[in-house]
Write a protein that holds these residues in place. Structure first.
Motif, PDB file in Angstrom:
ATOM      1  N   THR A 205     -34.058  49.436  23.238  1.00  0.00           N
ATOM      2  CA  THR A 205     -32.757  49.983  22.856  1.00  0.00           C
ATOM      3  C   THR A 205     -31.931  48.931  22.143  1.00  0.00           C
ATOM      4  O   THR A 205     -31.312  49.194  21.109  1.00  0.00           O
ATOM      5  CB  THR A 205     -32.001  50.467  24.096  1.00  0.00           C
ATOM      6  OG1 THR A 205     -32.813  51.425  24.767  1.00  0.00           O
ATOM      7  CG2 THR A 205     -30.686  51.095  23.718  1.00  0.00           C
ATOM      8  N   ASN A 208     -33.336  48.302  18.779  1.00  0.00           N
ATOM      9  CA  ASN A 208     -33.020  49.415  17.903  1.00  0.00           C
ATOM     10  C   ASN A 208     -31.588  49.300  17.404  1.00  0.00           C
ATOM     11  O   ASN A 208     -31.302  49.492  16.219  1.00  0.00           O
ATOM     12  CB  ASN A 208     -33.208  50.723  18.672  1.00  0.00           C
ATOM     13  CG  ASN A 208     -33.253  51.915  17.749  1.00  0.00           C
ATOM     14  OD1 ASN A 208     -33.370  51.765  16.538  1.00  0.00           O
ATOM     15  ND2 ASN A 208     -33.152  53.091  18.318  1.00  0.00           N
ATOM     16  N   ARG A 209     -30.728  48.958  18.322  1.00  0.00           N
ATOM     17  CA  ARG A 209     -29.327  48.811  17.954  1.00  0.00           C
ATOM     18  C   ARG A 209     -29.164  47.729  16.890  1.00  0.00           C
ATOM     19  O   ARG A 209     -28.479  47.893  15.879  1.00  0.00           O
ATOM     20  CB  ARG A 209     -28.530  48.455  19.198  1.00  0.00           C
ATOM     21  CG  ARG A 209     -27.052  48.648  19.040  1.00  0.00           C
ATOM     22  CD  ARG A 209     -26.343  48.466  20.363  1.00  0.00           C
ATOM     23  NE  ARG A 209     -26.744  49.453  21.343  1.00  0.00           N
ATOM     24  CZ  ARG A 209     -27.014  49.169  22.621  1.00  0.00           C
ATOM     25  NH1 ARG A 209     -26.976  47.930  23.036  1.00  0.00           N
ATOM     26  NH2 ARG A 209     -27.369  50.110  23.460  1.00  0.00           N
ATOM     27  N   GLN A 212     -30.452  48.904  13.533  1.00  0.00           N
ATOM     28  CA  GLN A 212     -29.550  49.864  12.895  1.00  0.00           C
ATOM     29  C   GLN A 212     -28.384  49.137  12.249  1.00  0.00           C
ATOM     30  O   GLN A 212     -27.952  49.471  11.158  1.00  0.00           O
ATOM     31  CB  GLN A 212     -29.037  50.852  13.923  1.00  0.00           C
ATOM     32  CG  GLN A 212     -30.074  51.884  14.297  1.00  0.00           C
ATOM     33  CD  GLN A 212     -29.422  53.061  15.026  1.00  0.00           C
ATOM     34  OE1 GLN A 212     -28.475  53.639  14.514  1.00  0.00           O
ATOM     35  NE2 GLN A 212     -29.927  53.378  16.200  1.00  0.00           N
ATOM     36  N   LYS A 213     -27.919  48.168  12.989  1.00  0.00           N
ATOM     37  CA  LYS A 213     -26.814  47.387  12.447  1.00  0.00           C
ATOM     38  C   LYS A 213     -27.247  46.709  11.155  1.00  0.00           C
ATOM     39  O   LYS A 213     -26.519  46.684  10.160  1.00  0.00           O
ATOM     40  CB  LYS A 213     -26.391  46.347  13.482  1.00  0.00           C
ATOM     41  CG  LYS A 213     -25.062  45.707  13.180  1.00  0.00           C
ATOM     42  CD  LYS A 213     -24.704  44.757  14.304  1.00  0.00           C
ATOM     43  CE  LYS A 213     -23.604  43.812  13.866  1.00  0.00           C
ATOM     44  NZ  LYS A 213     -23.492  42.670  14.794  1.00  0.00           N
ATOM     45  N   GLU A 214     -28.428  46.207  11.174  1.00  0.00           N
ATOM     46  CA  GLU A 214     -28.950  45.525   9.994  1.00  0.00           C
ATOM     47  C   GLU A 214     -29.025  46.480   8.822  1.00  0.00           C
ATOM     48  O   GLU A 214     -28.657  46.146   7.697  1.00  0.00           O
ATOM     49  CB  GLU A 214     -30.333  44.964  10.324  1.00  0.00           C
ATOM     50  CG  GLU A 214     -30.816  43.933   9.331  1.00  0.00           C
ATOM     51  CD  GLU A 214     -32.166  43.344   9.771  1.00  0.00           C
ATOM     52  OE1 GLU A 214     -32.369  43.183  10.994  1.00  0.00           O
ATOM     53  OE2 GLU A 214     -32.994  43.090   8.895  1.00  0.00           O
ATOM     54  N   VAL A 215     -29.482  47.667   9.110  1.00  0.00           N
ATOM     55  CA  VAL A 215     -29.571  48.650   8.038  1.00  0.00           C
ATOM     56  C   VAL A 215     -28.200  48.944   7.471  1.00  0.00           C
ATOM     57  O   VAL A 215     -28.007  49.038   6.256  1.00  0.00           O
ATOM     58  CB  VAL A 215     -30.220  49.941   8.576  1.00  0.00           C
ATOM     59  CG1 VAL A 215     -30.031  51.075   7.602  1.00  0.00           C
ATOM     60  CG2 VAL A 215     -31.696  49.716   8.820  1.00  0.00           C
ATOM     61  N   GLN A 216     -27.251  49.059   8.350  1.00  0.00           N
ATOM     62  CA  GLN A 216     -25.900  49.341   7.891  1.00  0.00           C
ATOM     63  C   GLN A 216     -25.389  48.221   7.004  1.00  0.00           C
ATOM     64  O   GLN A 216     -24.781  48.458   5.970  1.00  0.00           O
ATOM     65  CB  GLN A 216     -24.983  49.520   9.082  1.00  0.00           C
ATOM     66  CG  GLN A 216     -24.952  50.953   9.566  1.00  0.00           C
ATOM     67  CD  GLN A 216     -23.958  51.110  10.703  1.00  0.00           C
ATOM     68  OE1 GLN A 216     -23.409  50.105  11.182  1.00  0.00           O
ATOM     69  NE2 GLN A 216     -23.740  52.338  11.145  1.00  0.00           N
ATOM     70  N   ARG A 219     -26.938  48.470   3.716  1.00  0.00           N
ATOM     71  CA  ARG A 219     -26.346  49.558   2.930  1.00  0.00           C
ATOM     72  C   ARG A 219     -25.022  49.108   2.333  1.00  0.00           C
ATOM     73  O   ARG A 219     -24.704  49.374   1.175  1.00  0.00           O
ATOM     74  CB  ARG A 219     -26.121  50.772   3.810  1.00  0.00           C
ATOM     75  CG  ARG A 219     -27.372  51.590   3.996  1.00  0.00           C
ATOM     76  CD  ARG A 219     -27.063  52.760   4.885  1.00  0.00           C
ATOM     77  NE  ARG A 219     -28.222  53.647   4.990  1.00  0.00           N
ATOM     78  CZ  ARG A 219     -28.482  54.384   6.042  1.00  0.00           C
ATOM     79  NH1 ARG A 219     -27.665  54.366   7.094  1.00  0.00           N
ATOM     80  NH2 ARG A 219     -29.530  55.164   6.060  1.00  0.00           N
ATOM     81  N   GLU A 244     -35.448  55.953   3.177  1.00  0.00           N
ATOM     82  CA  GLU A 244     -34.548  54.815   3.324  1.00  0.00           C
ATOM     83  C   GLU A 244     -35.153  53.537   2.800  1.00  0.00           C
ATOM     84  O   GLU A 244     -34.900  52.450   3.297  1.00  0.00           O
ATOM     85  CB  GLU A 244     -34.148  54.628   4.802  1.00  0.00           C
ATOM     86  CG  GLU A 244     -33.322  55.761   5.295  1.00  0.00           C
ATOM     87  CD  GLU A 244     -32.648  55.390   6.593  1.00  0.00           C
ATOM     88  OE1 GLU A 244     -31.771  56.132   7.015  1.00  0.00           O
ATOM     89  OE2 GLU A 244     -33.004  54.365   7.143  1.00  0.00           O
ATOM     90  N   LEU A 280     -35.735  56.034  13.112  1.00  0.00           N
ATOM     91  CA  LEU A 280     -34.826  55.233  13.908  1.00  0.00           C
ATOM     92  C   LEU A 280     -35.271  54.917  15.318  1.00  0.00           C
ATOM     93  O   LEU A 280     -35.199  53.781  15.740  1.00  0.00           O
ATOM     94  CB  LEU A 280     -33.441  55.875  13.900  1.00  0.00           C
ATOM     95  CG  LEU A 280     -32.693  55.431  12.654  1.00  0.00           C
ATOM     96  CD1 LEU A 280     -31.276  55.964  12.685  1.00  0.00           C
ATOM     97  CD2 LEU A 280     -32.721  53.941  12.496  1.00  0.00           C
TER      98      LEU A 280
END
Length: 294
Positions: A205, A208-209, A212-216, A219, A244, A280
């Motif tokens: 978890t 994953n978090r 996701q932050k990295e992806v943001q 972006r 993506e 994700l």
DNA sequence: CAACCAATTGTCCTTACGTCA
DNA sequence: CGTGACGTAAGGACAATTGGT
């Protein structure tokens, strides 16, 4: 019961990544505290020497006489036996069992008398007028049983009988003890497994978090005009909404109205993160059930 | 039929808590 | 108010039973 032999295993194997050696599942049954000071001698061999039929092993234990019935010394042999029900009355006093020396009390309390010859399972229970009494094995008995269990978690009839003789218990009692002991072991394993899985879940978890932050962030970077100038003036970064994947494309190429994946050879994807393309909920590796544990 | 297992029962014991002298 | 004795409910441990495979 198909899991007869590995019956105690939950067989979990988690490929959480190589970098987590600490998560290796240690499923050795937690040794009970009382066992820690026991020397690891081989009770098994002691119990069942090469020719295991010497059943008269009573003396071996050095006075585990605990449950000896006053009158009926050998109160069993699968068939004609005693029942714990008879132990009921012998002592009424509250026994502070956990007391260090509860043995003689125990001896009195736990007699194996031939009252009900059932033993063989069968009716065992109901016949006694008094409700069944709870018997507690003496420390020594438990110790020997425990040691034996370490060697083998199951007993064949001969071994059962020998052990029963040695401990002055009924074979049925030995059998039940082993059964319960297996259950306890399994329970502990399951608990340990749960703990482990929980930790794995937490780790995943968290990871994953992080991703996701990295992806943001990526972006955001992509949207920043300065970046476009800095990085690759003639091309623009585009991200495929479906996969993506971030790719750079020349202005001419990006002019096509509808998005199409470029062929692999022409596609220049930016390796943002090894798992950037993953859906994700990151799945490292499925929990594959049947894995052998030692 | 015997051996095993999972679930359950019943007993014993400890602990925490309240009450009372 | 502090303290020890006493009773009791709750919960854990575990031997034993039951029913199923």
């Amino acid at each position: 019961m198909e899991d007869k032999n590995d019956g105690l295993g939950l067989s979990l194997s988690l490929g959480c990544g190589q970098n987590q050696p600490s998560l290796k599942l240690n499923l050795i049954p937690l040794a009970s505290p009382c066992m820690q000071n026991i020397q690891q001698r081989n009770i098994w061999n002691e119990l069942f020497p090469s020719s295991d039929r010497e059943l008269d092993t009573r003396s071996v234990l050095g006075g585990i006489d605990v449950n000896r019935a006053p009158a009926t010394a050998e109160c069993e042999e699968e068939g004609g036996v005693s029942s714990p029900s008879s132990a009921v009355s012998s002592i009424s006093g509250k026994r502070n069992e956990r007391d260090p020396v509860g043995d003689e009390t125990e001896a009195a309390r736990f007699s194996c008398s031939p009252s009900s010859d059932d033993d063989d399972g069968g009716g065992g229970v109901g016949d006694d007028d008094a409700s069944r009494k709870k018997l507690r094995l003496s420390k020594e008995q438990s110790l020997v049983l425990e040691e034996t269990f370490k060697e083998h978690s199951t007993l064949n009839p001969k071994q059962k009988l020998a052990l029963a003789m040695k401990l002055n218990l009924r074979p049925r009692q030995v059998e039940v003890w082993f059964q319960n002991r297996r259950a306890r072991t399994k329970l502990k394993r399951t608990e340990a497994d749960c703990e482990y899985l929980k930790r794995c879940c937490d780790n995943l978890t968290e990871e994953n978090r992080r991703l996701q932050k990295e992806v943001q962030e990526l972006r955001a970077l992509k949207l920043s005009p300065q970046l476009n100038m800095h990085i690759n003036p003639p091309t623009t970064l585009t991200m495929c909404p479906s996969c993506e994947r971030v790719s750079s494309s020349s202005s001419s190429a990006s002019s096509t109205p509808k998005h199409r994946h470029l062929s692999p050879d022409r596609q220049r994807s930016v390796p943002v993160s090894p798992w950037a393309a993953l859906p994700l909920p990151i799945t490292h590796q499925p929990f594959n059930a049947p894995a052998s544990r030692s």
